[in-house]
Design an enzyme around this catalytic site. Structure first.
Site, short mmCIF file in Angstrom:
data_model
loop_
_atom_site.label_atom_id
_atom_site.label_comp_id
_atom_site.label_asym_id
_atom_site.label_seq_id
_atom_site.Cartn_x
_atom_site.Cartn_y
_atom_site.Cartn_z
N HIS A 56 12.93 -4.46 -0.55
CA HIS A 56 12.45 -4.58 -1.94
C HIS A 56 13.21 -5.71 -2.62
O HIS A 56 14.44 -5.80 -2.49
CB HIS A 56 12.68 -3.26 -2.68
N ARG A 104 0.86 -1.19 0.00
CA ARG A 104 0.00 0.00 0.00
C ARG A 104 0.89 1.23 0.00
O ARG A 104 1.85 1.32 0.78
CB ARG A 104 -0.92 0.00 1.21
#
Length: 229
Positions: free
Chosen positions: A124, A106
């Site tokens: 990531h 989000r």
């Protein structure tokens, strides 16, 4: 000879940093942080797990470990600012000092990010600044890279654009699929994220403007070359 200190004279360990982990799914990186924090000398404690999806499997796992786990269903809020305001209030009420995003799917508002600048990190599954966003493994294979990996970075207002704290590299093999590459990188994620959080909680890494300061005592000597010459 100098006398030995008794137990009451020994310097106490500094209080462990209170950490909240934000997830949207199974939370495997959250689990790796919880497992690392079980060590008595680890400088951070996972005090709260929050998901924007009530059905996130990681919530049940966290509750089974005795960790407060809260679902903030983003669908129940009028807009991103409303959701982020409730999230910030929850973190503040829980006396959270560091926020770790672990598969939190989000986007956060610039106002929320500003409140947690230097205290919020993300992992990531690519070697940033390459392959920001989604579908990182398929894009890496399509680009023909020989080394892939993962990155822990401070969160900024831009998607996957924050200052880099640490990276881990893995080789890309000739027969790799997005699934096999993802699995190899995930193994490195589970090692890299606890290390990066440890550095931040110990004060060995910090955000200085747009740059990351890292203590000179931190080991930078390990590296990977692929293929090996």
């Amino acid at each position: 000879m100098p006398r030995a200190m008794n137990e009451t004279e020994r310097p106490a360990h500094p209080p462990r940093k209170r950490v909240a982990v934000l997830i949207s799914g199974r939370g495997s990186n959250m689990m790796s942080l919880v497992e690392a924090a079980r060590a008595p000398d680890y400088p951070a404690e996972i005090c709260l797990v929050v998901s924007n999806r009530p059905d996130a499997a990681g919530l049940a796992w966290a509750k089974a470990q005795g960790i407060p786990a809260v679902a903030l269903d983003h669908k129940l809020y009028s807009d991103r600012a409303h959701f982020d305001g409730q999230l910030h209030a929850l973190l503040t009420a829980s006396r959270i000092e560091i926020v770790a995003l672990a598969g939190f799917m989000r986007l956060l508002t610039a106002d929320f990010v500003a409140k947690w600048t230097g205290r919020m990190i993300n992992i990531h599954p690519a070697l940033l600044p390459a392959f920001k966003g989604l579908d990182t493994h398929a894009r890496a294979l399509a680009a023909g890279v020989r080394i892939a990996g993962c990155t822990v970075h401070f969160v900024s207002a831009g998607v996957d654009e924050g200052a880099i704290i640490a990276q881990a590299a893995v080789p890309v093999l000739p027969a790799d699929t997005p699934g096999t590459l993802a699995a190899r990188i995930l193994t490195s994620e589970h090692k890299l994220y606890p290390l990066a959080l440890q550095l931040l909680a110990f004060g060995q890494v910090r955000l200085d403007g747009d740059q990351v300061w890292i203590d000179q005592k931190v080991n930078h000597k390990l590296a990977l070359i692929s293929p090996i010459p």
